[in-house]
Design a protein around this motif. Structure first.
Motif, PDB file in Angstrom:
ATOM      1  N   LEU A 172       0.827  -1.208   0.000  1.00 48.76           N
ATOM      2  CA  LEU A 172       0.000   0.000   0.000  1.00 48.76           C
ATOM      3  C   LEU A 172       0.863   1.261   0.000  1.00 48.76           C
ATOM      4  N   LEU A 173       1.962   1.240   0.744  1.00 48.04           N
ATOM      5  CA  LEU A 173       2.870   2.399   0.769  1.00 48.04           C
ATOM      6  C   LEU A 173       3.501   2.619  -0.596  1.00 48.04           C
ATOM      7  N   ALA A 174       3.859   1.543  -1.280  1.00 47.58           N
ATOM      8  CA  ALA A 174       4.458   1.665  -2.608  1.00 47.58           C
ATOM      9  C   ALA A 174       3.475   2.266  -3.602  1.00 47.58           C
ATOM     10  N   ILE A 175       2.229   1.829  -3.569  1.00 52.02           N
ATOM     11  CA  ILE A 175       1.209   2.378  -4.469  1.00 52.02           C
ATOM     12  C   ILE A 175       0.956   3.845  -4.159  1.00 52.02           C
ATOM     13  N   LEU A 176       0.935   4.203  -2.870  1.00 52.31           N
ATOM     14  CA  LEU A 176       0.752   5.604  -2.489  1.00 52.31           C
ATOM     15  C   LEU A 176       1.903   6.460  -2.980  1.00 52.31           C
ATOM     16  N   LEU A 177       3.121   5.951  -2.849  1.00 50.39           N
ATOM     17  CA  LEU A 177       4.296   6.690  -3.326  1.00 50.39           C
ATOM     18  C   LEU A 177       4.241   6.880  -4.838  1.00 50.39           C
ATOM     19  N   ALA A 178       3.821   5.847  -5.562  1.00 42.17           N
ATOM     20  CA  ALA A 178       3.695   5.957  -7.016  1.00 42.17           C
ATOM     21  C   ALA A 178       2.649   6.995  -7.401  1.00 42.17           C
ATOM     22  N   ALA A 179       1.527   7.025  -6.673  1.00 43.31           N
ATOM     23  CA  ALA A 179       0.473   7.993  -6.971  1.00 43.31           C
ATOM     24  C   ALA A 179       0.940   9.424  -6.714  1.00 43.31           C
ATOM     25  N   LEU A 180       1.735   9.634  -5.671  1.00 40.87           N
ATOM     26  CA  LEU A 180       2.205  10.975  -5.353  1.00 40.87           C
ATOM     27  C   LEU A 180       3.264  11.469  -6.341  1.00 40.87           C
ATOM     28  N   LEU A 181       4.062  10.566  -6.899  1.00 41.05           N
ATOM     29  CA  LEU A 181       5.167  10.971  -7.767  1.00 41.05           C
ATOM     30  C   LEU A 181       4.788  11.038  -9.241  1.00 41.05           C
ATOM     31  N   THR A 182       3.661  10.444  -9.619  1.00 38.55           N
ATOM     32  CA  THR A 182       3.301  10.389 -11.026  1.00 38.55           C
ATOM     33  C   THR A 182       3.097  11.785 -11.618  1.00 38.55           C
ATOM     34  N   LEU A 183       2.396  12.655 -10.901  1.00 41.22           N
ATOM     35  CA  LEU A 183       2.089  13.989 -11.431  1.00 41.22           C
ATOM     36  C   LEU A 183       3.343  14.859 -11.603  1.00 41.22           C
ATOM     37  N   PRO A 184       4.187  15.033 -10.576  1.00 44.69           N
ATOM     38  CA  PRO A 184       5.370  15.887 -10.789  1.00 44.69           C
ATOM     39  C   PRO A 184       6.341  15.329 -11.820  1.00 44.69           C
ATOM     40  N   VAL A 185       6.529  14.018 -11.828  1.00 53.98           N
ATOM     41  CA  VAL A 185       7.421  13.420 -12.826  1.00 53.98           C
ATOM     42  C   VAL A 185       6.823  13.570 -14.221  1.00 53.98           C
ATOM     43  N   GLY A 186       5.519  13.412 -14.332  1.00 57.04           N
ATOM     44  CA  GLY A 186       4.857  13.581 -15.620  1.00 57.04           C
ATOM     45  C   GLY A 186       4.931  15.004 -16.138  1.00 57.04           C
ATOM     46  N   LEU A 187       4.854  15.985 -15.244  1.00 58.57           N
ATOM     47  CA  LEU A 187       4.962  17.381 -15.666  1.00 58.57           C
ATOM     48  C   LEU A 187       6.339  17.681 -16.250  1.00 58.57           C
ATOM     49  N   VAL A 188       7.379  17.174 -15.586  1.00 61.32           N
ATOM     50  CA  VAL A 188       8.736  17.386 -16.107  1.00 61.32           C
ATOM     51  C   VAL A 188       8.914  16.685 -17.447  1.00 61.32           C
ATOM     52  N   GLU A 189       8.374  15.468 -17.565  1.00 61.71           N
ATOM     53  CA  GLU A 189       8.510  14.740 -18.825  1.00 61.71           C
ATOM     54  C   GLU A 189       7.736  15.422 -19.948  1.00 61.71           C
ATOM     55  N   ALA A 190       6.572  16.015 -19.628  1.00 58.81           N
ATOM     56  CA  ALA A 190       5.790  16.700 -20.648  1.00 58.81           C
ATOM     57  C   ALA A 190       6.527  17.910 -21.198  1.00 58.81           C
ATOM     58  N   VAL A 191       7.331  18.563 -20.353  1.00 63.09           N
ATOM     59  CA  VAL A 191       8.061  19.753 -20.788  1.00 63.09           C
ATOM     60  C   VAL A 191       9.364  19.390 -21.477  1.00 63.09           C
ATOM     61  N   SER A 192      10.064  18.388 -20.955  1.00 56.26           N
ATOM     62  CA  SER A 192      11.432  18.108 -21.411  1.00 56.26           C
ATOM     63  C   SER A 192      11.585  16.809 -22.192  1.00 56.26           C
ATOM     64  N   ASN A 193      10.552  15.942 -22.188  1.00 56.33           N
ATOM     65  CA  ASN A 193      10.625  14.611 -22.812  1.00 56.33           C
ATOM     66  C   ASN A 193      11.614  13.705 -22.083  1.00 56.33           C
ATOM     67  N   PHE A 194      11.953  14.036 -20.848  1.00 59.76           N
ATOM     68  CA  PHE A 194      12.820  13.206 -20.022  1.00 59.76           C
ATOM     69  C   PHE A 194      12.048  12.763 -18.784  1.00 59.76           C
ATOM     70  N   GLN A 195      12.128  11.469 -18.500  1.00 58.61           N
ATOM     71  CA  GLN A 195      11.510  10.939 -17.290  1.00 58.61           C
ATOM     72  C   GLN A 195      12.617  10.619 -16.299  1.00 58.61           C
ATOM     73  N   TYR A 196      12.758  11.478 -15.291  1.00 54.50           N
ATOM     74  CA  TYR A 196      13.859  11.266 -14.365  1.00 54.50           C
ATOM     75  C   TYR A 196      13.559  10.094 -13.436  1.00 54.50           C
ATOM     76  N   ALA A 197      14.600   9.316 -13.183  1.00 55.87           N
ATOM     77  CA  ALA A 197      14.460   8.062 -12.440  1.00 55.87           C
ATOM     78  C   ALA A 197      14.367   8.325 -10.946  1.00 55.87           C
TER      79      ALA A 197
END
Length: 290
Positions: free
Chosen positions: A18-43
């Motif tokens: 459950l903690l892993a799924i929560l962490l994934a849900a919290l990080l998806t939006l900020p990582v997606g915003l950076v990827e939408a601007v730069s085409n890079f998905q930071y690890a």
């Protein structure tokens, strides 16, 4: 299904899932915003490994499972989002794209597992230098992270003279700030407008398990097609660049399949396949004999 698998095969405690799924849900939006601007998905896999290393020290299986459900879930969510974006460009209904995504995922599970078991039973010395070209760079990197964060753990890693590494997390938080201020101060500057700290750090993070020529090639391609053609041939870029991206991806997949079957019993020898650096095969050797 995920939490049931974790409980049945003792891969991860239920609260860890459950903690892993929560962490994934919290990080998806900020990582997606950076990827939408730069085409890079930071690890961000190191974050899941760090968290799991503190919660379950000395448990490499828990660490790997937490990373899979935390980081890989976020990565797959962004890949599905990109498919939906492509479907929108092609005027395909989102429901149809989603059905294709589900079918592709189910089929890929059986195909990839079958291929993996077949390779492990047919390729001699797989994941070693003897099994070249099946040396499993990504698999070796994943195994190394399991040992570093799961077996040793962050408590042992960041002690003594290595404790200063903890400060790098704080440095990473504030590192983009001076470049953002310089961009605001000099809005017409070509250099400061194009400095992107997440992209630069992600670029470095991709290097451990990839040959260096990969970075040279996609840097050249990006500069030609996303800068020169965009600037001087914008009509061509708008009409063909997206199709060119799909063509290059498809060509890579097809050439990989054809190359494997065509060169299965042939090992070509030319300048590009020979070792030119004695440290490439033994990077940690104390001395190198010529």
């Amino acid at each position: 299904m995920g939490i049931a698998s974790c409980q049945v095969f003792d891969l991860l405690p239920w609260y860890g899932f459950l903690l892993a799924i929560l962490l994934a849900a919290l990080l998806t939006l900020p990582v997606g915003l950076v990827e939408a601007v730069s085409n890079f998905q930071y690890a961000l896999g190191v974050i899941t490994e760090l968290v799991a290393g503190y919660i379950w020290p000395g448990q490499p299986t828990f660490n790997a499972s937490f990373k899979m459900f935390g980081y890989i879930t976020m990565k797959q969510a962004l890949m599905l989002t990109k498919d939906q974006k492509l479907g929108r460009y092609m005027k395909i209904p989102p429901r149809h794209v989603f059905i294709c995504q589900i079918l592709g995922t189910v089929i890929a599970v059986f195909v990839q597992l079958s291929t993996a078991f077949w390779l492990m039973n047919t390729v001699k010395g797989i994941c070693t230098d003897e099994g070249f070209p099946f040396t499993c760079r990504q698999g070796r990197l994943f195994y190394s992270t399991m040992v570093i964060w799961g077996v040793l753990g962050p408590q042992r890693q960041f002690t003594g003279k290595y404790s200063i590494l903890y400060w790098m997390f704080l440095v990473g938080v504030f590192l983009p700030l001076p470049f953002w201020l310089l961009k605001k101060r000099y809005p017409k500057s070509f250099f400061w407008r194009h400095v992107n700290v997440p992209v630069a750090l992600t670029y470095i993070g991709y290097m451990p398990n990839a040959p260096t020529h990969n970075f040279v090639m996609f840097t050249v391609f990006c500069f030609v097609f996303n800068h020169l053609l965009l600037k001087y041939k914008s009509e061509w870029w708008q009409k063909y660049n997206f199709a060119l991206t799909a063509a290059l991806d498809s060509g890579l997949a097809v050439s990989g399949i054809v190359g494997y079957f065509a060169l299965q019993n042939v090992k070509p020898s030319w300048w590009g396949t020979r070792e030119h650096c004695p440290l490439s095969s033994q990077p940690f050797a104390a001395t190198v004999t010529k």
